[in-house]
Scaffold this motif. Sequence first.
Motif, PDB file in Angstrom:
ATOM      1  N   ARG A   1       1.991   1.793  -3.400  1.00 35.75           N
ATOM      2  CA  ARG A   1       0.741   2.072  -4.139  1.00 35.75           C
ATOM      3  C   ARG A   1       0.631   3.826  -4.033  1.00 35.75           C
ATOM      4  N   VAL A   2       0.712   4.190  -2.768  1.00 37.39           N
ATOM      5  CA  VAL A   2       0.540   5.601  -2.489  1.00 37.39           C
ATOM      6  C   VAL A   2       1.645   6.464  -3.263  1.00 37.39           C
TER       7      VAL A   2
ATOM      8  N   LEU B   1      -7.746  11.403  -0.446  1.00 33.74           N
ATOM      9  CA  LEU B   1      -7.096  12.073  -1.414  1.00 33.74           C
ATOM     10  C   LEU B   1      -7.651  13.586  -0.964  1.00 33.74           C
TER      11      LEU B   1
ATOM     12  N   LEU C   1      -9.859   6.271  -7.712  1.00 29.34           N
ATOM     13  CA  LEU C   1      -8.985   7.319  -7.350  1.00 29.34           C
ATOM     14  C   LEU C   1      -9.175   8.359  -8.434  1.00 29.34           C
TER      15      LEU C   1
ATOM     16  N   LEU D   1      -2.224  11.927  -1.799  1.00 25.25           N
ATOM     17  CA  LEU D   1      -2.760  10.589  -1.351  1.00 25.25           C
ATOM     18  C   LEU D   1      -1.780  10.138  -0.007  1.00 25.25           C
ATOM     19  N   THR D   2      -2.957  10.020   0.877  1.00 26.05           N
ATOM     20  CA  THR D   2      -2.458   9.086   1.944  1.00 26.05           C
ATOM     21  C   THR D   2      -3.289   7.776   2.284  1.00 26.05           C
ATOM     22  N   ASP D   3      -2.561   6.986   2.914  1.00 26.80           N
ATOM     23  CA  ASP D   3      -3.256   5.604   3.320  1.00 26.80           C
ATOM     24  C   ASP D   3      -3.865   5.907   4.662  1.00 26.80           C
ATOM     25  N   TRP D   4      -5.127   5.400   4.733  1.00 23.35           N
ATOM     26  CA  TRP D   4      -5.970   5.379   6.004  1.00 23.35           C
ATOM     27  C   TRP D   4      -6.291   4.050   6.479  1.00 23.35           C
TER      28      TRP D   4
ATOM     29  N   ARG E   1       0.901  -1.079   0.151  1.00 21.93           N
ATOM     30  CA  ARG E   1       0.152   0.019   0.082  1.00 21.93           C
ATOM     31  C   ARG E   1       0.869   1.201  -0.134  1.00 21.93           C
ATOM     32  N   VAL E   2       1.908   1.222   0.703  1.00 22.01           N
ATOM     33  CA  VAL E   2       2.863   2.369   0.774  1.00 22.01           C
ATOM     34  C   VAL E   2       3.406   2.604  -0.676  1.00 22.01           C
TER      35      VAL E   2
ATOM     36  N   PHE F   1      -7.973   5.034   1.397  1.00 22.78           N
ATOM     37  CA  PHE F   1      -7.029   5.973   1.083  1.00 22.78           C
ATOM     38  C   PHE F   1      -7.720   7.425   1.135  1.00 22.78           C
TER      39      PHE F   1
ATOM     40  N   GLN G   1       1.106   8.944  -6.138  1.00 26.53           N
ATOM     41  CA  GLN G   1       1.816  10.375  -5.769  1.00 26.53           C
ATOM     42  C   GLN G   1       2.505  11.039  -6.908  1.00 26.53           C
TER      43      GLN G   1
END
Lengths: 109, 325
Positions: A40-41, A65, A81, A55-58, A37-38, A63, A45
């Motif tokens: 992917r962000v 945005l 997204l 974009l941040t992971d939640w 996931r990191v 995510f 980005q």
Amino acid sequence: MCGLCGVLGGGGDWTDAAARPGVYTRNVDSLQRRRERVNRVACAQKVLSFYGLVLTDWQASSFILSTLTGKSEIVDNLTHLWAAAEKLTGRPCDPLDPRLIDRLEATGG
Amino acid sequence: MVDFTPVNLITGFLGSGKTTLLQRLLADPALADTAVLINEFGEVGLDHHLLGHIDETVVLLATGCLCCTIRGELSTAIKDLHSKRERGVVPAFRRLVVESSGLADPFPILSTVQADPVLRHHFRLGNVITTVDAVNGLGRPEAIKQVAVADRLVLTKTDLAPDYEALIAELHLLNPDAPLLRAAEQPIAAAMLFDDGAHSPLRAFPAAVEAPHGAVQSFVLRFDGALDWTMFGVWLTMLLNRHGEKVLRVKGILNVEGSDTPVAVHGVQHLVHPPKHMEGWPGADRRSRLVFIVEGLEPSSIERSLAAFSGHPIARSGPAATAAE
């Protein structure tokens, strides 16, 4: 179902198939899933910066945005997204836009 | 592992021979554990195959095949059939074949199966079979779209058409990957149409040329080196979000970082099938390759965009590249 927002279903997006099968679909190796996931962000980005979006992971489940002024949308996956990015910025996010391609070529993709 | 029931779509323009093809197939014992969704029983003329009526929309054929008419929404018809299967009202079919109307855009039908929250947990998309009439060819935009999404092409009425070689060449340019069967000249067994090619490795990978069929054209992108799957996902989701209705088809095999075996991807407009890890490479060539069939998009800009996103130089097969190969 997500207890917070009541979203039914979710999951099953084609991009969740990873190079290493099962990263998203099996409930093992949570560290690997976080790492994916990191990554992917970070990948998204590179493109989102062009539109002034972050974009941040939640909680490794969604995510967030956001625009630079703080307008935010929750997105489930990469397919959602881009619709969210277009909604937040009010302009099309087109991968064939020569200005975006120039920028990516200059920064090395 | 859940056993998903494959859904095959038979499409083709009005009068192109879909129903005739179905009539031939229904007599095939290979369809014994299949349910077929059609628009009208009367059109197919089931009388001589009929074993019994289950209810007003479903009949059982002597071969063991279930034949059902669609009333209203396709998703309702499939859910109803699934429910009957679970309750044991109808025999447990293992394949579902849907005949679409001649004017239908195949995309919403495919999308129904993959997007519906109930159906997508019980069914998966199988091959799309498109009939093409050798006499009338491809006149209408709907017919071209139906050819573009096909996994199998069935050329009909070749016994009535004096010369159809030009049409075959045109079909090959539009959809270089789909095997072509000639209904009038060869026996067509169900297995030839329904055996899963949808997720299988690409067969003879074409050195496609850009087909001058209005704004529809096909081309192949090839690139060396392993691709970052996530970055590819970022690129393709972004492309399909903005231009999905113009990407009639994208299909290919990718050399992905972290995997020794290739990953097969397959998409129709906004819809992408779940990617498959293949067991091995089909040949010695380890390059990633993607076939695009697009309408009104510039192949060179897709090539440049993917190269910029992935950081890989990309070769595109066009007329000049084909001559050099």
